[in-house]
Motif scaffolding. Structure first.
Motif, PDB file in Angstrom:
ATOM      1  N   ALA A 264       1.019  -1.186   0.088  1.00  0.00           N
ATOM      2  CA  ALA A 264      -0.062   0.105   0.022  1.00  0.00           C
ATOM      3  C   ALA A 264       0.925   1.393  -0.136  1.00  0.00           C
ATOM      4  O   ALA A 264       1.918   1.118   0.635  1.00  0.00           O
ATOM      5  CB  ALA A 264      -1.086   0.055   1.253  1.00  0.00           C
ATOM      6  N   ASN A 265       0.365   2.298  -0.854  1.00  0.00           N
ATOM      7  CA  ASN A 265       1.078   3.488  -0.887  1.00  0.00           C
ATOM      8  C   ASN A 265       2.772   3.515  -1.086  1.00  0.00           C
ATOM      9  O   ASN A 265       3.467   4.186  -0.453  1.00  0.00           O
ATOM     10  CB  ASN A 265       1.017   4.278   0.639  1.00  0.00           C
ATOM     11  N   ASN A 266       2.992   2.476  -2.109  1.00  0.00           N
ATOM     12  CA  ASN A 266       4.349   2.272  -2.427  1.00  0.00           C
ATOM     13  C   ASN A 266       5.031   1.741  -1.407  1.00  0.00           C
ATOM     14  O   ASN A 266       6.503   1.597  -1.387  1.00  0.00           O
ATOM     15  CB  ASN A 266       4.901   3.552  -3.110  1.00  0.00           C
ATOM     16  N   LEU A 267       4.418   1.308  -0.350  1.00  0.00           N
ATOM     17  CA  LEU A 267       5.150   0.414   0.780  1.00  0.00           C
ATOM     18  C   LEU A 267       4.714  -1.016   0.565  1.00  0.00           C
ATOM     19  O   LEU A 267       3.724  -1.230   0.412  1.00  0.00           O
ATOM     20  CB  LEU A 267       5.030   1.027   2.103  1.00  0.00           C
ATOM     21  N   THR A 268       5.737  -1.897   1.073  1.00  0.00           N
ATOM     22  CA  THR A 268       5.355  -3.186   1.064  1.00  0.00           C
ATOM     23  C   THR A 268       5.706  -3.972   2.353  1.00  0.00           C
ATOM     24  O   THR A 268       6.910  -3.780   2.788  1.00  0.00           O
ATOM     25  CB  THR A 268       5.858  -4.151  -0.222  1.00  0.00           C
ATOM     26  N   ILE A 269       4.953  -4.969   2.882  1.00  0.00           N
ATOM     27  CA  ILE A 269       5.673  -5.669   3.994  1.00  0.00           C
ATOM     28  C   ILE A 269       6.055  -7.012   3.480  1.00  0.00           C
ATOM     29  O   ILE A 269       5.016  -7.709   2.635  1.00  0.00           O
ATOM     30  CB  ILE A 269       4.381  -5.806   5.068  1.00  0.00           C
ATOM     31  N   ILE A 270       7.343  -7.357   3.718  1.00  0.00           N
ATOM     32  CA  ILE A 270       7.827  -8.682   3.539  1.00  0.00           C
ATOM     33  C   ILE A 270       8.127  -9.394   4.670  1.00  0.00           C
ATOM     34  O   ILE A 270       8.214  -8.775   5.551  1.00  0.00           O
ATOM     35  CB  ILE A 270       8.710  -8.736   2.468  1.00  0.00           C
ATOM     36  N   GLY A 271       8.250 -10.830   4.415  1.00  0.00           N
ATOM     37  CA  GLY A 271       8.615 -11.439   5.587  1.00  0.00           C
ATOM     38  C   GLY A 271       9.193 -12.890   5.452  1.00  0.00           C
ATOM     39  O   GLY A 271       8.815 -13.618   4.338  1.00  0.00           O
ATOM     40  N   ASN A 272       9.887 -13.398   6.254  1.00  0.00           N
ATOM     41  CA  ASN A 272      10.252 -14.915   6.383  1.00  0.00           C
ATOM     42  C   ASN A 272       9.855 -15.596   7.577  1.00  0.00           C
ATOM     43  O   ASN A 272       9.499 -14.834   8.370  1.00  0.00           O
ATOM     44  CB  ASN A 272      11.645 -15.104   5.637  1.00  0.00           C
ATOM     45  N   LYS A 273      10.437 -16.654   7.946  1.00  0.00           N
ATOM     46  CA  LYS A 273      10.197 -17.431   9.173  1.00  0.00           C
ATOM     47  C   LYS A 273      10.805 -16.491  10.319  1.00  0.00           C
ATOM     48  O   LYS A 273      10.756 -16.647  11.642  1.00  0.00           O
ATOM     49  CB  LYS A 273      10.766 -18.619   9.226  1.00  0.00           C
ATOM     50  N   LYS A 274      11.836 -15.830  10.217  1.00  0.00           N
ATOM     51  CA  LYS A 274      12.759 -15.040  11.098  1.00  0.00           C
ATOM     52  C   LYS A 274      12.292 -13.437  11.196  1.00  0.00           C
ATOM     53  O   LYS A 274      12.447 -13.018  12.398  1.00  0.00           O
ATOM     54  CB  LYS A 274      14.222 -15.245  10.795  1.00  0.00           C
ATOM     55  N   ASN A 275      12.264 -12.830  10.038  1.00  0.00           N
ATOM     56  CA  ASN A 275      11.932 -11.384  10.131  1.00  0.00           C
ATOM     57  C   ASN A 275      10.894 -10.933   9.296  1.00  0.00           C
ATOM     58  O   ASN A 275      10.532 -11.706   8.117  1.00  0.00           O
ATOM     59  CB  ASN A 275      13.161 -10.552   9.776  1.00  0.00           C
ATOM     60  N   SER A 276      10.148  -9.739   9.584  1.00  0.00           N
ATOM     61  CA  SER A 276       9.303  -9.044   8.628  1.00  0.00           C
ATOM     62  C   SER A 276       9.865  -7.774   8.765  1.00  0.00           C
ATOM     63  O   SER A 276      10.438  -7.067   9.592  1.00  0.00           O
ATOM     64  CB  SER A 276       7.798  -9.055   8.999  1.00  0.00           C
ATOM     65  N   LEU A 277       9.732  -7.271   7.383  1.00  0.00           N
ATOM     66  CA  LEU A 277      10.113  -5.810   7.005  1.00  0.00           C
ATOM     67  C   LEU A 277       9.396  -4.912   6.278  1.00  0.00           C
ATOM     68  O   LEU A 277       8.393  -5.598   5.714  1.00  0.00           O
ATOM     69  CB  LEU A 277      11.726  -5.980   6.325  1.00  0.00           C
ATOM     70  N   LEU A 278       9.303  -3.637   6.650  1.00  0.00           N
ATOM     71  CA  LEU A 278       8.652  -2.644   5.630  1.00  0.00           C
ATOM     72  C   LEU A 278       9.609  -2.221   4.743  1.00  0.00           C
ATOM     73  O   LEU A 278      10.608  -1.411   5.204  1.00  0.00           O
ATOM     74  CB  LEU A 278       7.997  -1.559   6.429  1.00  0.00           C
ATOM     75  N   ILE A 279       9.325  -2.216   3.421  1.00  0.00           N
ATOM     76  CA  ILE A 279      10.303  -1.519   2.540  1.00  0.00           C
ATOM     77  C   ILE A 279       9.733  -0.718   1.326  1.00  0.00           C
ATOM     78  O   ILE A 279       8.394  -0.654   1.460  1.00  0.00           O
ATOM     79  CB  ILE A 279      10.820  -2.818   1.623  1.00  0.00           C
ATOM     80  N   ASN A 280      10.418   0.219   1.062  1.00  0.00           N
ATOM     81  CA  ASN A 280       9.753   1.163  -0.018  1.00  0.00           C
ATOM     82  C   ASN A 280       9.988   0.788  -1.591  1.00  0.00           C
ATOM     83  O   ASN A 280      10.394  -0.434  -1.732  1.00  0.00           O
ATOM     84  CB  ASN A 280      10.661   2.348   0.100  1.00  0.00           C
ATOM     85  N   GLU A 281       9.687   1.499  -2.377  1.00  0.00           N
ATOM     86  CA  GLU A 281       9.388   0.927  -3.613  1.00  0.00           C
ATOM     87  C   GLU A 281      10.623   0.824  -4.367  1.00  0.00           C
ATOM     88  O   GLU A 281      10.701   0.133  -5.454  1.00  0.00           O
ATOM     89  CB  GLU A 281       8.547   2.074  -4.467  1.00  0.00           C
TER      90      GLU A 281
ATOM     91  N   GLY B  87      12.953  -0.955  -2.740  1.00  0.00           N
ATOM     92  CA  GLY B  87      13.331  -2.253  -2.034  1.00  0.00           C
ATOM     93  C   GLY B  87      14.363  -1.906  -0.856  1.00  0.00           C
ATOM     94  O   GLY B  87      15.051  -2.785  -0.511  1.00  0.00           O
ATOM     95  N   ILE B  88      14.255  -0.666  -0.119  1.00  0.00           N
ATOM     96  CA  ILE B  88      15.104  -0.233   0.685  1.00  0.00           C
ATOM     97  C   ILE B  88      14.272  -0.750   2.220  1.00  0.00           C
ATOM     98  O   ILE B  88      13.079   0.110   2.112  1.00  0.00           O
ATOM     99  CB  ILE B  88      15.627   1.337   0.988  1.00  0.00           C
ATOM    100  N   ALA B  89      14.969  -1.287   3.078  1.00  0.00           N
ATOM    101  CA  ALA B  89      14.094  -1.766   4.251  1.00  0.00           C
ATOM    102  C   ALA B  89      14.143  -0.398   5.161  1.00  0.00           C
ATOM    103  O   ALA B  89      15.127   0.237   5.527  1.00  0.00           O
ATOM    104  CB  ALA B  89      14.629  -2.893   5.070  1.00  0.00           C
ATOM    105  N   LEU B  90      12.749  -0.087   5.582  1.00  0.00           N
ATOM    106  CA  LEU B  90      12.447   1.057   6.375  1.00  0.00           C
ATOM    107  C   LEU B  90      12.164   0.829   7.927  1.00  0.00           C
ATOM    108  O   LEU B  90      12.832   1.357   8.934  1.00  0.00           O
ATOM    109  CB  LEU B  90      11.355   1.929   5.979  1.00  0.00           C
ATOM    110  N   MET B  91      11.707  -0.461   8.198  1.00  0.00           N
ATOM    111  CA  MET B  91      11.356  -0.894   9.708  1.00  0.00           C
ATOM    112  C   MET B  91      11.255  -2.244   9.894  1.00  0.00           C
ATOM    113  O   MET B  91      10.952  -3.174   8.977  1.00  0.00           O
ATOM    114  CB  MET B  91      10.052  -0.103   9.974  1.00  0.00           C
ATOM    115  N   LYS B  92      11.900  -2.783  10.853  1.00  0.00           N
ATOM    116  CA  LYS B  92      11.514  -4.214  11.185  1.00  0.00           C
ATOM    117  C   LYS B  92      10.283  -4.355  12.070  1.00  0.00           C
ATOM    118  O   LYS B  92      10.002  -3.660  12.633  1.00  0.00           O
ATOM    119  CB  LYS B  92      12.674  -4.552  12.054  1.00  0.00           C
ATOM    120  N   LEU B  93       9.649  -5.482  11.744  1.00  0.00           N
ATOM    121  CA  LEU B  93       8.285  -5.667  12.529  1.00  0.00           C
ATOM    122  C   LEU B  93       8.304  -6.806  13.241  1.00  0.00           C
ATOM    123  O   LEU B  93       9.008  -8.065  12.607  1.00  0.00           O
ATOM    124  CB  LEU B  93       7.297  -5.864  11.426  1.00  0.00           C
TER     125      LEU B  93
END
Length: 472
Positions: A416-433, A435-441
């Motif tokens: 949403a809003n050119n931002l994407t939540i991605i994740g795997n078994k260990k981490n989730s991240l908020l990245i911008n368009e 592909g730069i990680a902005l926040m750990k979730l």
């Protein structure tokens, strides 16, 4: 081996709630869900903790019902109401939940002999419908908002509000008469696909009663047609359950199969093996591909593949060709004429234990400080995801270009809003368009989005994240 599971999809309606109460069975507190990578700004949410592990969740327009071992808890916009088990609806732990539909506030369950519709709000039974089967539901589709079609040793349409509908007989069960049981009791095991039924055994006597296996395909809905394959035929029905066309299959050669549409045709892949449990697959019958015209049922081709002792792991359509991944080779197959174009043998060490699948479209991988979608990779390349190990990237001649470690592979959850939540078994991240990680979730990539909120369910806790706070 790739352990893809057929999944029944639940319809969730838009809900939004805040929690203000606390009691003996549930505790609620604010929690830190994320932290900015660059400025340490914290993202807050709520944690709802129950005394027991969560077993089932039902969602309607105004509340969430959470069932644990000893209680049923309703979370609404202003309170939490707890009920002991005696006040819950007529369903029990042995019932299979077919659907929770919060548009109509109806839950549908199945218990081997009948379907039942239950009102999600007052827990009262709305309707029952007798359908007896040796197996549980193997697939489910929606043909409109209020009608579903389920596969249950045949096809059955069900109106969510009334339970009424049509039935179409289709044989999807085979016996394995070589099975032998020893002991006092063998429990009936019902699974989503490849189900196995154990037979009661008296004393210590050997019993040669057969094991039953489901040989059904998935259901395909291409309006106004419904398709499914069983042991001895593939059928095309209309939405009223009328037979439009069918084609016979050799039941000595059939196994569980998969159907998919492409262009104006429907294709059947007979896998050539039976999955006897989560760990073992046994070659059986023949591996073949049939192509049909969707409307007329005219057979375009029927082609057999040389698959002795080989197990089909996955398939993917690329530029009018069918790529079939076996446990020891990759076959490129023409959907136009049913001929094999080329074959590649596996030589990598990793294939000995686990082949995996073709890469999924929602995959991202970390490369040189950025997270890249696999869709940015050259479309002529072949990407094979080896579960829990790595992503292998090949050129069109199956020469290995690179390996991506599993820890560097992420899956898209929300965009949403050119931002994407991605994740795997260990981490989730908020990245911008870019592909730069902005926040750990602190959420998993299995979190469910409902409206503008995200819910991560694990063990006895639900974590709630307001996406309005994230996608500002």
């Amino acid at each position: 081996m790739n352990k893809k599971k057929t999944i029944l999809y639940f319809i969730f309606a838009l809900i939004s709630f805040n929690i203000f109460a606390q009691n003996n069975n549930v505790s609620i507190k604010d929690t830190i869900i994320g932290k900015s990578i660059y400025n340490n700004i914290e993202l807050k949410g709520k944690q709802i903790k129950f005394n027991d592990k969560i077993k089932n969740i039902s969602i309607n327009n105004n509340s969430i019902e959470v069932s644990t071992k000893h209680s049923s808890t309703t979370i609404s916009d202003s309170s939490i109401n707890n009920n002991d088990k005696t006040k819950q609806d007529s369903s029990n732990n042995n019932d299979f939940i077919v659907l929770c539909d919060s548009i109509f506030n109806v839950k549908i369950i199945y218990n081997d002999s009948y379907f039942e519709g239950i009102d999600l709000i007052n827990k009262k039974s709305l309707w029952t419908r007798n359908i007896v089967s040796n197996f549980n539901i193997t697939d489910l589709i929606h043909i409109d908002d209020s009608n579903i079609v389920v596969s249950c040793n045949g096809l059955h349409s069900i109106n969510i509000l009334t339970g009424k509908g049509w039935d179409f007989d289709l044989n999807t069960v085979k016996e394995d008469k070589t099975s032998v049981y020893v002991g006092t009791t063998a429990n009936v095991l019902l699974t989503i696909a490849g189900a196995v039924a154990g037979i009661d055994v008296d004393g210590d006597i050997f019993n040669s009663e057969p094991t039953l296996y489901s040989y059904s395909s998935n259901i395909v809905y291409d309006y106004p047609y419904i398709f499914m394959a069983g042991i001895d035929r593939i059928v095309c029905l209309d939405v009223e359950g009328n037979l439009i066309w069918q084609d016979s299959l050799n039941k000595k050669q059939t196994t569980p199969s998969v159907l998919f549409t492409y262009d104006s045709n429907i294709y059947l892949i007979n896998k050539g093996f039976i999955q006897k449990d989560d760990e073992h697959a046994t070659t059986s019958g023949k591996c073949f591909v049939n192509g049909y015209n969707i409307i007329s049922g005219k057979k375009i081709f029927s082609s057999y593949l040389k698959n002795k002792d080989n197990v089909l792991e996955d398939y993917k359509v690329v530029n009018n060709d069918l790529y079939m991944l076996f446990d020891n080779k990759l076959v490129v197959f023409s959907l136009a004429n049913g001929k094999t174009i080329k074959e590649f043998s596996h030589t990598l060490e990793s294939y000995k234990d686990n082949v995996g699948s073709f890469a999924y479209d929602n995959m991202f991988f970390y490369d040189k400080g950025k997270f890249k979608s696999i869709n940015t990779i050259d479309s002529t390349n072949i990407l094979i995801f080896v579960d829990d190990k790595e992503l292998n990237i090949y050129n069109k001649d199956m020469t290995l270009i690179r390996k991506v470690p599993y820890d560097n592979i992420f899956f898209k959850t929300i965009q949403a809003n050119n931002l994407t939540i991605i994740g795997n078994k260990k981490n989730s991240l908020l990245i911008n368009e870019d592909g730069i990680a902005l926040m750990k979730l602190n959420i998993s990539y299995n979190a469910v989005r409902i409206g503008n909120k995200l819910y991560d369910i694990k063990d006895n806790c639900i974590t709630e994240l307001d996406l309005n706070d994230l996608f500002k």
